[in-house]
Design an enzyme around this catalytic site. Structure first.
Site, PDB file in Angstrom:
ATOM      1  N   HIS A 430       0.840  -1.197   0.000  1.00  0.00           N
ATOM      2  CA  HIS A 430       0.000   0.000   0.000  1.00  0.00           C
ATOM      3  C   HIS A 430       0.873   1.244   0.000  1.00  0.00           C
ATOM      4  CE1 HIS A 430      -3.596  -2.214   2.098  1.00  0.00           C
ATOM      5  NE2 HIS A 430      -3.509  -2.513   0.818  1.00  0.00           N
ATOM      6  N   GLU A 431       1.296   1.653  -1.173  1.00  0.00           N
ATOM      7  CA  GLU A 431       1.957   2.955  -1.260  1.00  0.00           C
ATOM      8  C   GLU A 431       0.862   4.017  -1.212  1.00  0.00           C
ATOM      9  OE1 GLU A 431       5.147   4.136  -1.288  1.00  0.00           O
ATOM     10  OE2 GLU A 431       4.107   6.060  -1.228  1.00  0.00           O
ATOM     11  N   GLU A 524      17.658   0.187  -0.780  1.00  0.00           N
ATOM     12  CA  GLU A 524      17.205   0.841  -2.011  1.00  0.00           C
ATOM     13  C   GLU A 524      18.094   2.024  -2.383  1.00  0.00           C
ATOM     14  OE1 GLU A 524      13.187   1.896  -0.999  1.00  0.00           O
ATOM     15  OE2 GLU A 524      13.778   3.766  -0.047  1.00  0.00           O
TER      16      GLU A 524
END
Lengths: 719, 719
Positions: A430-431, A524
């Site tokens: 859920h971005e 990331e």
């Protein structure tokens, strides 16, 4: 214990005069004094008789409690009379003590020990007849204190302009810090003297997706070291940041002094308070050894036990993900052409021109499921499964995702059925794009969808500026949002792995399904500009002090020119250091982040990731120095298996593991993963040796870690 | 019609040169020109050849579309190149026309006529290669225009700094206005020359619960009058304010010019736009008679037809309420002691010390049900039924109400059962205290509760500063909230009567369950400081142009010293004027606001309220002058019954009703309610005469309205 405390009072009265209240830690090593000087509250802290914190001011500045509406000019001259930082007299003093052992639902040890002596001083501000309580808890690893605002006639509602809790150190110190920001913690760590922070600060503040920098201030937790013959390690942080903004630390470089700086909302307010209320705890952890600081559970101890009635759904999980390939740019979250202008409920996504690089497609997801299942993983995260990614970022778009509608090439039922048939649970993504108001509108439907298809964990994300647009990522409203989401997820028996949210400060004790929050540069960033080789040796002393983070280790293909010839980006570790991170970086929802194709080339090394646990009965920090190295041993939950991880910074380093933490007289088989002799994080990261060895508690093994290298050991009893 | 339009173009080309585009209204009386002067768009407007609006600039200023994050200093020098107000060339021109009749679900007439000629000019800004469309619709009652932003390569997302739509009048005019404010419309109307607005402005801005004033600006709609031998009445307003902030009007007093001023959010942004998108319509209604302006349905015509598939649940309702007694202070919304500090989910409301004045208690509500049922009402509003009122206001408290938990003395099941047994539906009350985020979290549960107990209408309220704290009552986010609530209520088949929300601008065509919005001083202000006697003669020319308002007429006991000896407050009308308001002020969810005990003393006068309709097949504005008087006749929906209401301002006034609107040759019985000869709104408000008379379409009756008095007539065919 009572006796010691009484003694402390008498001692304090002799040295500090009748106005001072003293408190000692259970082991007697710490001592603190509280006193009023001309009505202003001060405290100090000593360790083994040595002053750690000099007399330091306490107090808060407030806005007039009825003047909630602020324009651009919010400070009014008459506000000053509402401040809670002067004119006090002491009206009461209460002492308490606790020595309890509690079990975290998921944790680094089976038992956490919460052992402290407490002093609560009630202060009355004569001019306004308002009482506040300053509460101190002195543990064997340091001090926590907070303000409490009892409900009372003259103090029911107020708005905080600033909390001015000072920590005045007597000397300059080495410090590990990142720049303070209301919206991001994704900065490169700096190592400077306290006094050098202002000079370094501008260089330390690089660009970020959403940022609101606070000049010359640093983030909490900050790690400090008094160097010398008898070094002391000090960690300054906070705990239980609930219904209150997260704090930063303003740096007075001349006086080696830190001061609380709360996250403001866009109109400059720093907390809308209704009494009875308490602030977060300001914490100062002190130890002669870095390992002891890292091992401290003070931030968790200062949070309340959970009120959840059922925590049985919360479980450690190792997972893979259709993720790293998007991060590096090999595939995409979006299904349609990049930067398409889409509207949920209007755009027919099945008619978009596909960009041909959509990662979350049925074929690819099935391949990941197959590989994850074959290798014993429990979960598979898929990002970019839901519509809206074409223009999700940077437009202050409120209705950016609905969290329930898959892209045309993602068959949610089929893929969950397929995954379940192989023992894999898909992990939801859920971005929110920072649009918290929109997410709150959809959580029930989104979690119902998760329940329907058997997802039990969600990765949430808050990339970009917040909506409500008057809020920041770390302002009070948004912090309430994060824990509201935790509670809502708990209603649906869902675990939350939050990203771009506020750093945790021990709240997982209260919200045990709120497994982790990112709030730092994870793996990331290796694809976005790189983490320094010492990054992972600092994080456990800072970001990790209050809870886990989804660091996403396990990158075997560290050089990105493998995918894109000429690409200069690379993950700045050896392959073996990536293995060691599974032990060094506690995370019960732990990822193996690389692509199956890369693991397939190194199945021998991959074996460590398959074997390693994600939840622990015991943890020993064998050796550590912030910014240099960390060696950690952990005992897997409910087993006799141990795992050891060692990492070093940009310097090669020898370390000899002493296995005396193992049960005496038992034989163990150790599987050892070490950097190859010719390994190098830049030139030859994938060189490693793997061998097995029988060991006992008397064994010692020397490891030669190459620069940004490490070692990993998997240990099982011989049956 | 095409022919006329073609003629208009030629005419325009002769006078204004080849760059101008002309458009005429269907009846040919209005003519407007559009032209570019050095790349800047201008329009003008003529009526019967007379210039109403001189050449007036159009355009918008923007923030750079990717710079969503604003600090306190939001304007950047480079932003100016993103403005959409210069450098245009005309690239296309489209014409259209419509003559349709549509039926509002609830309305003042059975049929609304939407008849216009349209000109849409596409402009290209060469330097940025962006197209916008300026669309004009010329009706027989005036002009509407808006900007349209087609989706295109160079225009996908932007943030509005300001919309600069000018209306440049050639002369000074009389004006009726209230001060502009981002949070409130609850101001006293002013009557001045346009040129006198700045001088009067400071005196016109009195204190309000939530206010953010815009100096020297006035609210939309504003009513204007060109005085003289051939007067013209002009109404400047807007229509279809959706996903956009509400606008105000900046006043250039020297040049008699008005300019759009959009409501900003707290960071100064005035609309986050994703193309394709359209702005609201800017409207200029012009007529030689005030009655024609009041009768205009232009704002509704400029809204889109509803997409609701079922509107059968939307019905006119006359209701009473446990309400006025709280407004005047006779009873209270709260159950506990005033200003108790309460927390939902924590406070045990059954253990609060009752204040003894809680209005929404079982006994009282049953009495109201009995009275409402005996007198043919359909609904009963009860305010203060739910927990949280003790400290609901002024503390920027987010979780102030849950909308589902009744006070201990309000038995929701019993009272609904009791009401239903007598043919009454209770009307729900959801005061949000401005905490819109909290309300959105609870709407599903709250509306489910309403469905469970058979409520089909809710009165919402937004008293106090908004949460999200970065928003205002009239900023884009909050406007989206209001219509999101309308849509959510429609899911549950619930009608909404909104208070403290943005004024409607015809949106009930699209959201027919959004019955009304307050957004002006209603009767309640008579208890808070008073409305001027001319207040109700201005509202229908301003606030009412775009939709209904819950004015809550029907106060018979106008003097509050009846309740509180010595109390100087009073409702500044006669009793009969209160009756007339039921006809003058269109409201399909219409209240009889006074206490049963007061109606019981005047059951003869109360008969008018019992008889009067709330929804209409026809409406005739018989005579009206803003600020002076209004005489309105309406034909009740689906019947041959007519009702006439006449009101006057602070001056006594004679008026002779000409009943020629009745069917020729039919006989009717008129029941006439008129001020007593000795009536006076200050000294003797309750003096009235009631008599019956047979009338026909040839009848005329003269009425002598006393100061702030009126008359009311109920007319039924004789069978």
């Amino acid at each position: 214990m009572k006796k010691i405390t009484a003694g402390a009072i008498m001692l304090s009265m002799m040295f500090a005069g009748v106005n001072a209240q003293s408190l000692k830690s259970p082991d007697g090593k710490f001592e603190m004094d509280f006193q009023l000087k001309q009505g202003v509250p001060y405290y100090n802290l000593k360790y083994n008789g040595k002053t750690i914190v000099e007399d330091s001011k306490l107090g808060l500045r407030l806005f007039k409690d009825t003047s909630i509406k602020f324009a651009s000019e919010i400070a009014k001259p008459e506000d000053v009379k509402f401040d809670l930082n002067n004119g006090f007299t002491k009206v009461d003093e209460k002492r308490d003590a606790k020595n309890e052992t509690w079990q975290p639902v998921l944790g680094e040890k089976k038992n956490y020990i919460n052992h402290y002596n407490e002093l609560a001083v009630t202060l009355n501000q004569t001019s306004t007849d308002r009482n506040i309580v300053v509460k101190f808890r002195l543990f064997n690893d340091g001090l926590g204190f907070r303000y409490e605002f009892p409900q009372q006639k003259n103090l029911n509602y107020f708005v905080i302009r600033e909390e001015d809790s000072e920590i005045d150190f007597p000397t300059d110190m080495k410090s590990w810090w990142i720049v303070a920001d209301y919206d991001s913690q994704e900065y490169q760590y700096q190592e400077t003297k306290l006094s050098e922070i202002p000079a370094r600060w501008p260089k330390a503040a690089d660009a970020n997706a959403s940022q609101t920098l606070i000049k010359n201030a640093v983030q909490s937790p900050v790690m400090l070291k008094q160097e010398g013959k008898e070094p002391l390690y000090i960690n300054v942080a906070e705990a239980a940041v609930l219904d209150y903004p997260a704090s930063h630390l303003e740096v007075d470089a001349q006086n080696f002094k830190l001061k609380t700086h709360l996250t403001a909302d866009r109109q400059g307010a720093k907390g809308y308070i209704q009494t009875p209320s308490v602030t977060p705890w300001r914490t100062i952890i002190v130890a002669p050894k870095a390992e002891e600081v890292m091992d401290s559970k003070m931030l968790f101890n200062l949070n309340e036990p959970t009120k959840y009635t059922d925590t049985s759904y919360i479980h450690p999980t190792k997972y893979m993900g259709v993720w790293w390939e998007m991060i590096i740019g090999k595939s995409q979250w979006a299904y349609g052409q990049p930067e398409s202008n889409v509207r949920l409920g209007v755009t027919d996504f099945s008619k978009l021109i596909p960009n041909g690089k959509h990662g979350a497609n049925n074929t690819k997801v099935k391949e990941y499921i197959d590989f994850a299942a074959e290798n014993g993983f429990q979960g598979l995260l898929i990002e970019g499964w839901n519509v809206g990614w074409e223009d999700w970022f940077g437009h202050s778009k409120e209705f950016v995702f609905d969290f329930i509608t898959p892209y045309p090439d993602f068959d949610i039922k089929m893929l969950n059925d397929y995954a379940h048939s192989k023992g894999i649970k898909l992990i939801m993504h859920h971005e929110t794009s920072g649009s918290a108001t929109n997410y709150e509108r959809w959580t029930d439907k989104a979690y119902q969808l998760m329940n329907k298809y058997g997802y039990d964990a969600v990765k949430t994300g808050y990339v970009g500026d917040m909506i409500p647009r008057g809020e920041h990522h770390y302002s009070q409203w948004t912090i309430n949002h994060f824990y509201r989401i935790a509670e809502k997820a708990n209603e649906y028996k869902i675990m939350v792995n939050s990203h771009e949210s506020v750093r945790p400060t021990g709240e997982s004790r209260t919200y045990p399904n709120y497994i982790s929050a990112e709030a730092a540069r994870g793996t990331e960033y290796e694809a976005f500009g790189g983490n320094n080789p010492d990054h992972q040796t600092i994080l456990p002393f800072t970001r990790w002090m209050g809870g886990s983070m989804d660091y996403t280790p396990g990158i075997f293909q560290t050089k990105l020119d493998y995918y894109f010839p000429g690409d200069k980006r690379f993950v700045k570790t050896t392959l073996v250091k990536q293995l060691a991170l599974y032990v060094v970086m506690y995370m019960p929802l732990q990822m193996a982040a690389d692509l199956p194709e890369n693991y397939k080339k190194h199945m021998d090394a991959f074996q460590f990731i398959k074997d390693v646990a994600a939840d622990w009965d015991d943890t020993k920090i064998l050796s550590a120095e912030p910014g240099d190295y960390i060696i950690t041993a952990r005992k897997a939950k409910g087993t006799e298996n141990w795992f050891v991880g060692g990492i070093t910074d940009e310097n090669k380093r020898d370390y000899t593991v002493d296995f005396s933490f193992l049960d005496k007289g038992k034989k163990y088989e150790a599987t050892i993963y070490e950097d190859g002799k010719d390994a190098d994080y830049i030139n030859n990261p994938q060189s490693y040796n793997i061998y097995k060895k029988e060991i006992t508690s008397k064994s010692k093994i020397n490891f030669k870690m190459v620069r940004s290298g490490g070692f990993a050991i998997s240990i099982k009893p011989v049956k």
